[in-house]
Design an enzyme around this catalytic site. Sequence first.
Site, PDB file in Angstrom:
ATOM      1  N   SER A 160       0.828  -1.198   0.000  1.00 45.87           N
ATOM      2  CA  SER A 160       0.000   0.000   0.000  1.00 45.87           C
ATOM      3  C   SER A 160       0.871   1.260   0.000  1.00 45.87           C
ATOM      4  CB  SER A 160      -0.971  -0.048   1.189  1.00 45.87           C
ATOM      5  OG  SER A 160      -1.972   0.918   1.074  1.00 45.87           O
ATOM      6  N   ASP A 254     -10.129  -4.103  -4.563  1.00 37.49           N
ATOM      7  CA  ASP A 254      -9.349  -3.036  -3.933  1.00 37.49           C
ATOM      8  C   ASP A 254      -9.472  -1.755  -4.748  1.00 37.49           C
ATOM      9  OD1 ASP A 254      -7.401  -1.406  -2.809  1.00 37.49           O
ATOM     10  OD2 ASP A 254      -5.741  -2.792  -3.175  1.00 37.49           O
ATOM     11  N   HIS A 284      -8.151  -5.025  -0.166  1.00 39.25           N
ATOM     12  CA  HIS A 284      -6.928  -4.314   0.197  1.00 39.25           C
ATOM     13  C   HIS A 284      -6.475  -4.724   1.605  1.00 39.25           C
ATOM     14  CE1 HIS A 284      -4.067  -1.013  -0.273  1.00 39.25           C
ATOM     15  NE2 HIS A 284      -4.220  -0.806   1.023  1.00 39.25           N
TER      16      HIS A 284
END
Length: 311
Positions: A160, A254, A284
């Site tokens: 991320s 996501d 995610h």
Amino acid sequence: MTLDPDAARLLEMARKAGKPPYETVDADTARQLYREGRRALQPEPLAVAETRDLSAPRPGGTVPLRLYRPDGATAGESLPVLIYFHGGGWVLGDIDSHDGVCRHLAARSGCAVVSVDYRMGPEHKFPAAVDDAVAATRWVAGNAAELGIDPARLAVAGDSAGGNLAAVVTLHERDAGGVAVGAQMLFYPATDFAMDTESHRLFGEGHLLTHAAMRWFQAQYLTAGDEADWRASPLRADDLAGLPTAYVITAGFDPLRDEGETYARRLVEAGVPVTTRRYTGQIHGFLTMGRIIAQSAEALDAAAKWLRTNL
């Protein structure tokens, strides 16, 4: 696409828990919520031979680090090394929140792993996190002998926001003629603060990471106008040629899926060898949710295998 049953169960658990969205609380409260989530969702950590807390110098201070050496590594052995940047929207997370991921990668790859506790917003705005990521990478490479690692076999990785930083470090060091990064692993990376993709529209609500939370993270991390800087949005870098071989994981449900896959395509177009894997049923953050999502361990095993092959 069909949502993975474990991911669906986790989303239902989150709905029933009723915790406030990050964008409705202050940064300290959000960090506590994130810590509680990681404690509840991380599986039992894998064993490694050694962990050691270290620090790298930066202008005005130091960057905390944690070194992991896998089982089977001898005291004098010079190991390949993975430098890991944790996720959390450039606001949340730390070395402890991603201890399980780093242990897993070390244990399964046979590489040393160095986890980086970079500065975050809102207390430390962009580009503090980038500066720390670069400083840590250079210090690790420059102190290889003392750390028992091989600087010629050095990779960067992150999930991320951490995937964003890993991508930025490779670009920065290519342009600066700095550390020779040999490989990059980007796990559902944030690559562009435009946040206007189809996956943002499809999955920006109801799948844990929301579009509103991403806008809140942006406000904590950036000052107006910073989003156009390639160090914040690496997808906007003019040229991706000459970057190290890449392994890019995305998740089907996501909001960041499309920007991660677009970055991977641009790497391919620039002549960079890229291995991509979309976990079609996942959400995610699933790599840190192995207590509930069984596919987390499978995905980390696959990433570790790729790392072992490419370092």
